[in-house]
Design an enzyme around this catalytic site. Structure first.
Site, short mmCIF file in Angstrom:
data_model
loop_
_atom_site.label_atom_id
_atom_site.label_comp_id
_atom_site.label_asym_id
_atom_site.label_seq_id
_atom_site.Cartn_x
_atom_site.Cartn_y
_atom_site.Cartn_z
N SER A 123 0.84 -1.19 0.00
CA SER A 123 0.00 0.00 0.00
C SER A 123 0.88 1.25 0.00
CB SER A 123 -0.93 0.01 1.22
OG SER A 123 -1.76 1.16 1.21
N LYS A 179 -3.99 -7.42 3.12
CA LYS A 179 -4.10 -6.32 2.16
C LYS A 179 -5.50 -6.29 1.53
CE LYS A 179 -2.63 -3.00 -0.61
NZ LYS A 179 -3.45 -3.01 -1.80
N HIS A 182 -7.67 -4.66 4.01
CA HIS A 182 -7.24 -3.25 3.99
C HIS A 182 -7.96 -2.50 2.87
CE1 HIS A 182 -4.67 -0.24 1.95
NE2 HIS A 182 -4.16 0.06 3.13
N ASN A 183 -7.99 -3.09 1.67
CA ASN A 183 -8.64 -2.43 0.54
C ASN A 183 -10.16 -2.38 0.70
OD1 ASN A 183 -6.05 -2.32 -0.48
ND2 ASN A 183 -6.71 -2.78 -2.56
N GLU A 186 -10.77 0.47 2.84
CA GLU A 186 -10.54 1.65 2.01
C GLU A 186 -11.79 2.00 1.20
OE1 GLU A 186 -8.11 1.83 -1.98
OE2 GLU A 186 -6.72 1.84 -0.29
#
Length: 310
Positions: A123, A179, A182-183, A186
């Site tokens: 990221s 990840k 995480h996205n 987001e």
């Protein structure tokens, strides 16, 4: 000093090579199908390669090769080709946005040839060159230890409060799994900002979106890097972002997060709604809207808006 090969020199990969060469004495051998990207990497101090075979030839054993190409078939094709060129104790690092289940399958295949596989959820985007990349890493301890000199250079400098800018999340697949979530988060955060500023545009007040975003960065509970980027966007594109089309793409990780949530029976209403809203911007909700309009006309006689060419 250590040595690494880099495949894929786009915005992320190219900047990562530049950061390694700028901030360390490590050697980088770089390859991309775009010769201009190779030339740019060479300009930063890397050694250019003409092909995957040439890249492998220019690396000393045990070799470490970092892949930064689009997820899916491009990554799988690159891994398959490298598997035929590399030797026992060499390492492949996937720093793209692969699905974690693909990582596990690749690692199992490569293990039979004695080739290590590490997945790195990366990221930082185009800002990584300046501020460093947050990296979520999955793979065997021995491989991670060997890769750590490069992770240390690519990540933000460690500090007493937050520690290093990268972390070993667990075995193969764990890096991209973290990840992925995480996205998904987001997606939800971006959607919340988008809806809030969208409401401002329809209010009775003449509000300056950039000014508000900057203000929120001063101690507000909603301050974040995304808020800072929103301020930049409004300053660059104008208060109403008039030049932009209202279409939001999705790379797949938000969808994978929702699919995993369904599989685990974990409620994720915010992330799911944000994902569906992206589909809506892509015109995928048009048919549902037409059905709604048609139903209102059928049961209530409400007027419908017809296309000019209809």
């Amino acid at each position: 000093m250590a040595q690494i090969g880099f495949i894929g020199l786009g915005k992320m990969g190219g900047n990562m090579v530049a950061r390694i060469k700028r901030d360390s004495d490590h050697d980088v051998v770089a390859f991309d199908h775009n010769k201009e990207n190779i030339a740019a990497a060479v300009g930063h101090g890397a050694v250019g390669a003409r092909s995957l075979a040439d890249l492998v030839k220019k690396l000393e054993a045990p070799r470490t090769v970092w892949i930064m190409v689009p997820a899916g078939d491009p990554t799988q094709d690159t891994v398959d080709k490298l598997a035929k060129l590399l030797e026992k104790d060499d390492m492949i690092v996937d720093g793209g946005n692969s699905k974690w289940t693909d990582d596990k399958a690749r690692a199992a295949t490569l293990r039979s040839a004695g080739i290590h596989y590490v997945d790195v959820g990366t990221s930082g985007g185009v800002w990584g060159l300046e501020v460093g990349y947050c990296m979520m890493v999955g793979g065997p301890n021995r491989a991670i230890k060997r890769l750590s000199p490069f992770l240390d250079v690519l990540a933000p400098a460690p500090d007493e409060e937050h520690g290093p800018g990268w972390g070993h999340m667990g075995p193969t697949g764990a890096g991209h799994y973290v990840k992925m979530v995480h996205n998904g988060i987001e997606y939800g955060m971006m959607q919340a900002y988008a809806e809030g500023f969208g409401l401002f545009s329809e209010s009775e007040f003449e509000l300056d979106n950039a000014k508000i975003a900057h203000l929120w960065m001063r101690g507000s509970v909603v301050r974040s890097w995304l808020c800072e980027l929103a301020a930049n966007a409004f300053e660059q594109e104008g208060n109403d972002l008039a030049a932009l089309e209202p279409v939001v793409a999705e790379s797949g990780e938000g969808r994978w997060t929702v699919e995993e949530a369904v599989e685990r029976r974990i409620p994720m209403p915010v992330i799911t709604a944000a994902l569906y809203e992206r589909y809506n911007t892509q015109g995928r909700g048009d048919m549902a809207a037409k059905v709604n309009a048609a139903l209102r006309a059928q049961f209530g006689g409400h007027a419908v808006q017809r296309r000019a060419d209809g």
